[in-house]
Each structure stands twice: as C-alpha cells, then as structure tokens.
Write a protein that holds these residues in place. Sequence first.
Motif, PDB file in Angstrom:
ATOM      1  N   ALA A   1      36.033  35.053   2.879  1.00 29.11           N
ATOM      2  CA  ALA A   1      36.126  34.604   4.433  1.00 29.11           C
ATOM      3  C   ALA A   1      36.137  35.912   5.343  1.00 29.11           C
ATOM      4  O   ALA A   1      35.549  35.721   6.376  1.00 29.11           O
ATOM      5  CB  ALA A   1      37.493  33.895   4.642  1.00 29.11           C
ATOM      6  N   GLY A   2      36.727  36.788   4.937  1.00 27.81           N
ATOM      7  CA  GLY A   2      36.733  37.886   5.775  1.00 27.81           C
ATOM      8  C   GLY A   2      38.104  38.897   5.605  1.00 27.81           C
ATOM      9  O   GLY A   2      38.578  38.856   4.719  1.00 27.81           O
ATOM     10  N   TYR A   3      38.171  39.856   6.711  1.00 21.35           N
ATOM     11  CA  TYR A   3      39.178  40.752   6.330  1.00 21.35           C
ATOM     12  C   TYR A   3      40.253  40.468   7.515  1.00 21.35           C
ATOM     13  O   TYR A   3      39.792  40.039   8.785  1.00 21.35           O
ATOM     14  CB  TYR A   3      38.823  42.135   6.690  1.00 21.35           C
ATOM     15  CG  TYR A   3      37.826  42.920   5.669  1.00 21.35           C
ATOM     16  CD1 TYR A   3      38.157  42.477   4.307  1.00 21.35           C
ATOM     17  CD2 TYR A   3      36.799  43.724   5.904  1.00 21.35           C
ATOM     18  CE1 TYR A   3      37.374  43.048   3.229  1.00 21.35           C
ATOM     19  CE2 TYR A   3      36.009  44.259   4.930  1.00 21.35           C
ATOM     20  CZ  TYR A   3      36.424  43.851   3.640  1.00 21.35           C
ATOM     21  OH  TYR A   3      35.397  44.291   2.773  1.00 21.35           O
ATOM     22  N   LEU A   4      41.390  40.621   7.466  1.00 20.96           N
ATOM     23  CA  LEU A   4      42.712  40.505   8.503  1.00 20.96           C
ATOM     24  C   LEU A   4      43.030  42.236   8.658  1.00 20.96           C
ATOM     25  O   LEU A   4      43.463  42.640   7.675  1.00 20.96           O
ATOM     26  CB  LEU A   4      43.630  39.435   7.902  1.00 20.96           C
ATOM     27  CG  LEU A   4      44.899  39.744   8.641  1.00 20.96           C
ATOM     28  CD1 LEU A   4      44.593  39.027  10.170  1.00 20.96           C
ATOM     29  CD2 LEU A   4      45.887  38.668   7.981  1.00 20.96           C
ATOM     30  N   VAL A   5      43.256  42.555   9.780  1.00 17.92           N
ATOM     31  CA  VAL A   5      43.578  43.946   9.950  1.00 17.92           C
ATOM     32  C   VAL A   5      44.674  44.146  10.960  1.00 17.92           C
ATOM     33  O   VAL A   5      44.858  43.758  12.011  1.00 17.92           O
ATOM     34  CB  VAL A   5      42.556  44.541  10.486  1.00 17.92           C
ATOM     35  CG1 VAL A   5      42.952  46.088  10.880  1.00 17.92           C
ATOM     36  CG2 VAL A   5      41.153  44.597   9.768  1.00 17.92           C
ATOM     37  N   LYS A   6      45.823  44.611  10.447  1.00 11.90           N
ATOM     38  CA  LYS A   6      46.926  45.158  11.265  1.00 11.90           C
ATOM     39  C   LYS A   6      46.864  46.441  11.589  1.00 11.90           C
ATOM     40  O   LYS A   6      47.192  47.223  10.204  1.00 11.90           O
ATOM     41  CB  LYS A   6      48.196  44.611  10.621  1.00 11.90           C
ATOM     42  CG  LYS A   6      49.358  45.202  11.418  1.00 11.90           C
ATOM     43  CD  LYS A   6      50.815  44.739  10.803  1.00 11.90           C
ATOM     44  CE  LYS A   6      52.073  45.171  11.292  1.00 11.90           C
ATOM     45  NZ  LYS A   6      53.314  44.681  10.782  1.00 11.90           N
ATOM     46  N   ALA A   7      46.787  47.220  12.761  1.00 10.26           N
ATOM     47  CA  ALA A   7      46.702  48.395  12.797  1.00 10.26           C
ATOM     48  C   ALA A   7      47.364  48.921  13.940  1.00 10.26           C
ATOM     49  O   ALA A   7      47.605  48.173  15.069  1.00 10.26           O
ATOM     50  CB  ALA A   7      45.152  48.755  12.793  1.00 10.26           C
ATOM     51  N   ASP A   8      47.815  50.148  13.993  1.00 11.50           N
ATOM     52  CA  ASP A   8      48.492  50.779  15.216  1.00 11.50           C
ATOM     53  C   ASP A   8      49.553  49.953  15.413  1.00 11.50           C
ATOM     54  O   ASP A   8      50.082  49.477  16.417  1.00 11.50           O
ATOM     55  CB  ASP A   8      47.792  51.176  16.444  1.00 11.50           C
ATOM     56  CG  ASP A   8      46.648  52.162  16.036  1.00 11.50           C
ATOM     57  OD1 ASP A   8      47.006  53.203  15.445  1.00 11.50           O
ATOM     58  OD2 ASP A   8      45.565  51.973  16.465  1.00 11.50           O
ATOM     59  N   SER A   9      50.430  49.504  14.451  1.00  8.48           N
ATOM     60  CA  SER A   9      51.529  48.549  14.675  1.00  8.48           C
ATOM     61  C   SER A   9      52.824  48.819  13.753  1.00  8.48           C
ATOM     62  O   SER A   9      52.339  48.642  12.523  1.00  8.48           O
ATOM     63  CB  SER A   9      50.951  47.093  14.731  1.00  8.48           C
ATOM     64  OG  SER A   9      52.108  46.219  14.874  1.00  8.48           O
ATOM     65  N   GLU A  10      54.007  48.873  14.212  1.00  7.50           N
ATOM     66  CA  GLU A  10      54.859  49.088  13.476  1.00  7.50           C
ATOM     67  C   GLU A  10      54.844  50.084  12.415  1.00  7.50           C
ATOM     68  O   GLU A  10      55.063  49.846  11.333  1.00  7.50           O
ATOM     69  CB  GLU A  10      55.426  47.696  12.903  1.00  7.50           C
ATOM     70  CG  GLU A  10      55.750  46.759  13.901  1.00  7.50           C
ATOM     71  CD  GLU A  10      56.048  45.411  13.364  1.00  7.50           C
ATOM     72  OE1 GLU A  10      55.722  44.872  12.286  1.00  7.50           O
ATOM     73  OE2 GLU A  10      57.000  44.783  14.017  1.00  7.50           O
ATOM     74  N   GLY A  11      54.173  51.142  12.733  1.00 14.61           N
ATOM     75  CA  GLY A  11      54.147  52.381  11.551  1.00 14.61           C
ATOM     76  C   GLY A  11      52.716  52.161  10.645  1.00 14.61           C
ATOM     77  O   GLY A  11      52.656  53.028   9.976  1.00 14.61           O
ATOM     78  N   GLU A  12      51.769  51.024  10.837  1.00 17.78           N
ATOM     79  CA  GLU A  12      50.931  50.719  10.222  1.00 17.78           C
ATOM     80  C   GLU A  12      49.828  51.875  10.881  1.00 17.78           C
ATOM     81  O   GLU A  12      49.642  51.840  12.113  1.00 17.78           O
ATOM     82  CB  GLU A  12      50.381  49.525  10.079  1.00 17.78           C
ATOM     83  CG  GLU A  12      51.235  48.512   9.322  1.00 17.78           C
ATOM     84  CD  GLU A  12      51.282  48.791   7.938  1.00 17.78           C
ATOM     85  OE1 GLU A  12      50.397  49.335   7.360  1.00 17.78           O
ATOM     86  OE2 GLU A  12      52.310  48.763   7.293  1.00 17.78           O
ATOM     87  N   PRO A  13      48.894  52.537   9.976  1.00 17.58           N
ATOM     88  CA  PRO A  13      47.922  53.708  10.668  1.00 17.58           C
ATOM     89  C   PRO A  13      46.792  52.696  11.385  1.00 17.58           C
ATOM     90  O   PRO A  13      46.790  51.500  10.963  1.00 17.58           O
ATOM     91  CB  PRO A  13      47.521  54.053   9.307  1.00 17.58           C
ATOM     92  CG  PRO A  13      47.771  53.110   8.244  1.00 17.58           C
ATOM     93  CD  PRO A  13      48.746  52.500   8.447  1.00 17.58           C
ATOM     94  N   GLY A  14      46.391  53.262  12.169  1.00 24.59           N
ATOM     95  CA  GLY A  14      45.261  52.810  12.897  1.00 24.59           C
ATOM     96  C   GLY A  14      44.173  53.704  13.598  1.00 24.59           C
ATOM     97  O   GLY A  14      44.458  55.095  13.602  1.00 24.59           O
ATOM     98  N   PRO A  15      43.388  53.271  14.371  1.00 25.92           N
ATOM     99  CA  PRO A  15      42.423  54.174  15.074  1.00 25.92           C
ATOM    100  C   PRO A  15      42.904  55.203  16.106  1.00 25.92           C
ATOM    101  O   PRO A  15      42.272  56.070  16.332  1.00 25.92           O
ATOM    102  CB  PRO A  15      41.394  53.279  15.719  1.00 25.92           C
ATOM    103  CG  PRO A  15      42.179  51.899  15.863  1.00 25.92           C
ATOM    104  CD  PRO A  15      42.866  51.977  14.886  1.00 25.92           C
TER     105      PRO A  15
END
Length: 708
Positions: free
Chosen positions: A273-287
């Motif tokens: 189906a696809g990807y789910l992305v949590k980024a730049d939130s609560e310490g998760e890395p992001g762009p």
Amino acid sequence: ENGLNGWLRYAPLPCPGQCHPNLPSSIVTLNATETSPVYVAGTELQSGLKGVYGKSVQVTHNKCKTSSSVVVGTVDQYLEICGAVKDVPELEEDGFWLDTKGENVQILGQNERGALYGTFEYLSMLAQGNFSKVAYASNPSAPIRWVNQWDNLDGRIERGYGGPSIFFKDGQIVDNLTRVAEYARLLASIRINAVVINNVNADAALLNSTNLDGVARIADVFRPYGIQVGLSLNFASPQTYGGLSTFDPLDASVIEWWSNITTQVYDRVPDMAGYLVKADSEGEPGPQKYNRTLSDAANLFAKEIQPYGGIVMYRAFVYNQLNESIWTDDRAKAAVDFFKDLDGEFDDNVVIQIKYGPIDFQVREPASALFANLFNTSMAIELQVTQEYLGQQSHLVYVAPLWKTILDSDLRVDGQPSLVRDIVTGKRFNRKLGGSAAVVNVGTNTTWLGSHLSMSNLYAYGRLAWNPADDAQDILQDWIRLTFGLDRKVLDTITRMSMESWPAYEKYSGNLGIQTLTDIIYTHYGPSPASQDNNGWGQWTRADQTSIGMDRTVANGTGFSGQYPDEIAAMYENIDTTPDDLLLWFHHVKYTHRLHTGKTVIQHFYDEHYSGAETAQTFLRQWESLRGKIDTERYNHTRHFLDYQSGHSIVWRDAINDFYYNLSGIPDQAKRVGHHPWRIEAEDMNLEGYKTYTVNPFETASGSVAIV
Ligand code: BDP
C-alpha cells in the motif's frame, strides 16, 4: 466466548433454519482461486449460514444458478459467467451492489474487495435476523481506509493494551500467522483496505531481508481479504542502518539507497500500500536536520513508490517538544505552521495524515486547523481506536461520538460549508486521494484490544471510514446485536452505557476543553493535572490560584484561533461565542467566570466530576442487570473492568477536585469536595504487613497517604 471472533461470531439465532424457508440453498462464487476475496466470501457465507441458521450449504464456483442461491463476484465476472446484469448502477472502486429481491441474492463488487464487503454486509443482515428485501449500491466515501499498528519488532506495542504483537517477536516476524488471518477477517468485514504493521517510531531493522521476507508472508495472509500492507519508515535509516554518512533527502546516495530498498520491498510485495512517515517529531529524525522541507522528505518516498502505485502517508504530527520556544509558544499551532506554506508542493501520491485535533487524541479538541489550510494537498484524518488518553480499555469509552464532533465540524472555508468529513474524503477540494487512518494496536489477547466493549470502537471506525455521515448510535447497535445477540434488554443497556460513556469520561477527567488531565509525560493514564504544565510537551492548563485555561486568541494569546477560516476564528476568538466545552481550550479565565449556564467555572468543575463519576458507577449495575443474558466469560471479564472503572472514576473525581480546590481555595457550594464522611481510609485500619507512604502528587491519594 473469548472475543476472538469479535462481531463475526455467527452465533445461532433463537429461531433456526425452519423459520426462514427463504434462506439460500447454494452459494456460487465467480472465482475459484482459493486466495481470492471472492472465494473467501464463499467460505464466509458458508460458515455464516451454518452458524446462525444451522443450514449447511454447498459452495460451487463459476456456475450460475437460476434460483435460490447467493451469487458473489465482481460485476465483470458476472457479465462473463452469468450474463447481463440488471439495474446495477456504476460502482466506485471497492463499492458493491447487494440485491436480495430477486430469485437469487446478488452480491456484486466493483472489484473482488467490494464483493467481499457486500458479502459481509449481507451476513451482517442475516446475523441480525434481518430478511428485508433490498437492492442497493454502496460506495466508499474515500479510497484510504487504513489502520495503523504501533507494533515494535520486539513484540511490544506502543500504547497497546491487548497484549503483545500478532506480527513481531524478538526482532522478527512470528512464524505462526493465524492471528493475522483472523485480524484480516475482522478488518475486511469493516472495509479496511490497508494496514501499516509497525510503529510510527520505526525501527529500520524491519528492512533487513529476513524481515522483508516476513512482511511478504504477512501480505500473503492479508491479500485474500483485500487488505494491503504498509510500512512505517525511520527517516534516518540510510545512515543508521545503511551505513551512509547522511540521510539528507536530496543527497544522491540517500535517494539511491531508498530506491534500492523500495525495489526490495516491491519485489516481495508487489501490491504494497505504501509508506507511513513520522519525522521531525518527538525526537524522531527528519529533513529539518539538513534544512530540507517536509515536502522534500515526503516526495523522496513518493517518487520511489509512484511507479508501483504506492502512497506516502506523511504525518502532520510534527513538533519538537523540547524546543525552547514551546515554553512561550503553542504546540497546537505546529501543524499549520509547518505545512501551510507547503500546500501544493507535495507529489500527487502523498497524503498528509492529520490527527483529529491540534494536540493529541484528547478527550475534547476542536478539529485540527490544518484541515482548513491545505487546498492542493491530499489529507487523511488520523483517529485512535486504542484508548491511549481515554482510559486504556480499562474504562468504557465509546469514542465514535467524539470522532463525529470532528467529522461533522464545519470549518467554513471561504464562507462555504466545509465539513471535515468532506475535506478529508477529498470532496470539498476535489482531491482524488483522501480518507482516514486509525491507530488500533490490537494484540494477542483474545479480546484483541484488552476488553470486549472496546471493540465497538474498532467496528465504528471501519463504518465511519466507509461512511462518515453514519450515526454513532446506529453503528453501535449493529455492533451490539452482532456481538451479544438480539435480546432487547441487552441492546438497550449496552447502548445506554456506551452512549453515556464518553460524556462521563470527559466529565470526570477533564472538561470545558481543559483536556484529558492524565499524566502527560509517560503513561497518559490516571489523574495528574499538575503534569500538564511546565514541561516540553505543553503548557496546557496554565492554572494558578485565580485562573485557568490556555489563551489561544489572536488578541491576547498564542494566536492559534487565527489559524481557522474567518467565521470559525471569530467564534473561538470571542469568549461569548466559544462553546463551553472548549472554553478553556481557547481562553484563560478566572475560576469565578460564569459559563453560558450561569455556573462558575470552578463549580462546574466540581459538579461535573461528581456527575461523571456517578454515571460511571451506574455502568456496573447496568451490566449486572444483564447477568444470564451474556455468556459467563464475557460477562465476568467486562464486569471486572466496570467494577474497576466505578472506583477509578472516584479516584479521578477526587484527585481533580482536590487539586483545584487546593489551588483556588474556592469551596464547593455543595460541600462535597474535601468532605468524605463515609470514607474509611486504609491507613486508619489495623494494618498487618502494610506500611503507609506519603504520596506525591498529593491529590492522587486521599489525605496524601497510601498503604503498600
Ligand atoms: C502520542 C503517543 C506516542 C506516539 C505519538 C505519535 O503518546 O506514543 O508515538 O503520539 O502519534 O500520542 O507519534
């Protein structure tokens, strides 16, 4: 009964086969492949007819019968095998046609998934003793009807209350996927079409080849039920797992790395189906680390999975709880601040997945303002079936009425009707993609979620994802009949308890929009009003000796209300037009401020906490009136939780009331707060083998003393 079959029990109805001479005597499926949804539909019909009406019926494949059968297939299969179809309107993707009027019962899907949905609809009628003659088409409100599981590879589930994962154990995918098939069956019956199997706080080790082989096995189990699998990604994977020196989304080596991973995934699961992305939130890395935009990040994945027809669900839950500015600013504003200017920058296969409220699954929130700020970007609403802030399945809270307050909110974009449900389904702004996702978090417990009654929330989620205009009580009653049978008293009692449950929980946890006053730092359970302020997660109650509430107005506060379209902004900006149940969400007022009802805020607090706890205490008595009408196992299991809730609602009541009484010094006019004449304190009893402890925070034990 242990709950494993949820609402698909096919329990015998009081009047078996002979009362219903018109039951079909054969089943025809228009696909003979065992792993096809149409084939599964045939098997399901067979067990339903046997279970509910004791009627054994043969399934044949690909041969049309002239009368007295149920025919299941797609419209195209029907045309090819049985000939012309009459009266069937044009169906949308996943839609179906159900006709019980003719010689045969016809269940025809636009695709095989639709045929399976129609079959479950027909079975739901039969299992509720409903033999009406109907002929209608049913189409989904939106293409995205997903669930998310926050399962970790070690088998633990973040915010899961129904035991360990059905997918993972010790870093790998489990061998025995029986429970996965059973979950697939439940989800298909409520028309869910995709499941993201791992936590949004994602572990890149899911991407190793053994685990991807395991994901393929999971996908094989879901596929016959018309359900696709999706994966949560960890944004830093190219570095932390792939060994690159960077995870910059615009770096060529990073792009190549993700491209390679995507090929490996789709080689194994071509219909992922696809990807789910949590980024730049609560310490998760992001762009943000590389000063790249959220759209740079989302589009990186979108481009990779576009050729395969995949979707990127990019979460709007972006904020930094430890950022210094949060001390003066407002987390509620983060989503619009981050995403508004990126409207139109996302690729077509990106969907922004937005929590229903601006904060985080609280007992009462206004609709997220982001729904009214993106016009050229697809959106989905994120709901939570697992009751993270809502009593964690130990409290009965039927959440659908809460969801309805959001779905039915009119955000008045450009002064035009703009219901949240029309925005997220794509209708309002003409978006092809859209829909909903819910965090479910079932586990290996036979009750799935941890308690039997909480399954109404999963059932209701699926129904509302299909049709968000449905009525919360109607949905509930279908669930009750399917789960507990047709007894009138059972129906009335569980309906009453469930419909009273969210308002009661709101009253004894946090009312007037002050939010669920749980411990906010770790557990999100139990009363802890002091923890709501002075930490990086939020500064929400802003309560002091004289006043309470968070001023989010443009004039004097954080300016959050200005993120809504004019009419709505004006309503929340003005204290007189702000609904009482969101008063403290938008305004900071004196405890003596008078509500629209004429009561002061503090007296309302006291009264509501008493009233909510009182209602919760009736649940146990109401349930006990059903003794003998519900099987012993489910009766006792549920009774245990309701008994607990009776007591814990009092803990809530007294903790919150004592806390604000202590802070404000304003006595309860009814002289209840602080007076508990009938209460026997444990520490006053003769204690053998127990010691007394002074408790902090003081309000969580009467007299600040507990025994251990
Ligand atoms: C919060 C949960 C946390 C999740 C987070 C999220 O407490 O466990 O990781 O939301 O949605 O509600 O990402």
